[in-house]
Design a protein around this motif. Structure first.
Motif, PDB file in Angstrom:
ATOM      1  N   GLN A  21       0.835  -1.196   0.000  1.00  0.00           N
ATOM      2  CA  GLN A  21       0.000   0.000   0.000  1.00  0.00           C
ATOM      3  C   GLN A  21       0.873   1.251   0.000  1.00  0.00           C
ATOM      4  N   LYS A  26      -3.775   3.229  -0.386  1.00  0.00           N
ATOM      5  CA  LYS A  26      -4.189   2.701  -1.694  1.00  0.00           C
ATOM      6  C   LYS A  26      -3.378   1.445  -2.003  1.00  0.00           C
ATOM      7  N   ASN A  28      -1.504  -1.325  -4.012  1.00  0.00           N
ATOM      8  CA  ASN A  28      -0.773  -1.592  -5.246  1.00  0.00           C
ATOM      9  C   ASN A  28      -1.035  -3.036  -5.661  1.00  0.00           C
ATOM     10  N   PHE A  29      -0.947  -3.959  -4.686  1.00  0.00           N
ATOM     11  CA  PHE A  29      -1.340  -5.344  -4.903  1.00  0.00           C
ATOM     12  C   PHE A  29      -1.602  -6.011  -3.554  1.00  0.00           C
ATOM     13  N   THR A 129      -4.394  -9.625  -6.558  1.00  0.00           N
ATOM     14  CA  THR A 129      -5.247  -8.563  -7.083  1.00  0.00           C
ATOM     15  C   THR A 129      -4.593  -7.202  -6.915  1.00  0.00           C
ATOM     16  N   THR A 130      -4.953  -6.308  -7.792  1.00  0.00           N
ATOM     17  CA  THR A 130      -4.545  -4.909  -7.678  1.00  0.00           C
ATOM     18  C   THR A 130      -5.758  -4.036  -7.360  1.00  0.00           C
ATOM     19  N   SER A 131      -6.880  -4.673  -7.090  1.00  0.00           N
ATOM     20  CA  SER A 131      -8.133  -3.962  -6.856  1.00  0.00           C
ATOM     21  C   SER A 131      -8.620  -4.152  -5.420  1.00  0.00           C
ATOM     22  N   PHE A 132      -8.900  -3.055  -4.753  1.00  0.00           N
ATOM     23  CA  PHE A 132      -9.466  -3.078  -3.406  1.00  0.00           C
ATOM     24  C   PHE A 132     -10.784  -3.850  -3.395  1.00  0.00           C
ATOM     25  N   ALA A 133     -11.575  -3.703  -4.441  1.00  0.00           N
ATOM     26  CA  ALA A 133     -12.889  -4.343  -4.527  1.00  0.00           C
ATOM     27  C   ALA A 133     -12.800  -5.870  -4.553  1.00  0.00           C
ATOM     28  N   ASN A 134     -11.672  -6.427  -4.974  1.00  0.00           N
ATOM     29  CA  ASN A 134     -11.519  -7.882  -5.049  1.00  0.00           C
ATOM     30  C   ASN A 134     -11.065  -8.517  -3.743  1.00  0.00           C
ATOM     31  N   ARG A 140     -11.227  -5.795   3.480  1.00  0.00           N
ATOM     32  CA  ARG A 140     -11.554  -4.412   3.093  1.00  0.00           C
ATOM     33  C   ARG A 140     -11.900  -3.570   4.307  1.00  0.00           C
TER      34      ARG A 140
END
Length: 144
Positions: A21, A26, A28-29, A129-134, A140
């Motif tokens: 992060q 945020k 990154n992965f 993943t590179t997405s917070f949503a995943n 989360r």
């Protein structure tokens, strides 16, 4: 950037995970990986090694690694040689820490909650993943 790592062993089955992060949180992965039948110290080493390998492929810059295993930090910082296969993992970790100009520190479990929740999610599949949503829901919620 900060790489938070954790590992867990339940019924001899080791898993590890972590996330990279930025200073604003945020992602990154993030990853979750199964290490099969291992003890906790090997699982911690494998999680750290895998996280550093991902960083070497995806990120170049100032990096801080935080783990909640004081034993792992002590072992990595001591430079001591350990029994096989641990010594092989430690050599690889030392090389990556040097290559990435990275420092590793111990933090308390409460400060490592996002990685702790990710490892504790007991996913059925490995995750990158590179997405917070995943990320799993509890991860989360713990990510700041």
């Amino acid at each position: 950037m900060k790489l938070n790592m954790d590992a867990s062993v339940c019924n001899s089955q080791g898993v590890g995970g972590g996330m990279l992060q930025d200073h604003e949180g945020k992602i990154n992965f993030a990853f979750y990986k199964d290490f099969e039948e291992v003890d906790i110290l090997i699982a911690e080493n494998l999680a750290l090694l895998h996280g550093l390998q991902l960083c070497s492929m995806n990120y170049r810059g100032k990096l801080l690694v935080e783990v909640d295993s004081e034993s792992l930090v002590t072992l990595v910082k001591s430079g001591c040689i350990s029994k096989w296969p641990l010594c092989n993992f430690l050599w690889q970790i030392h090389a990556l820490l040097k290559d990435l100009s990275t420092s590793i520190v111990h933090i308390f479990r409460e400060a490592n909650s996002s990685a702790d929740k990710l490892v504790g999610s007991k996913l059925w599949i490995e995750l990158y993943t590179t997405s917070f949503a995943n990320l799993p829901g509890e991860t989360r919620a713990a990510t700041y």
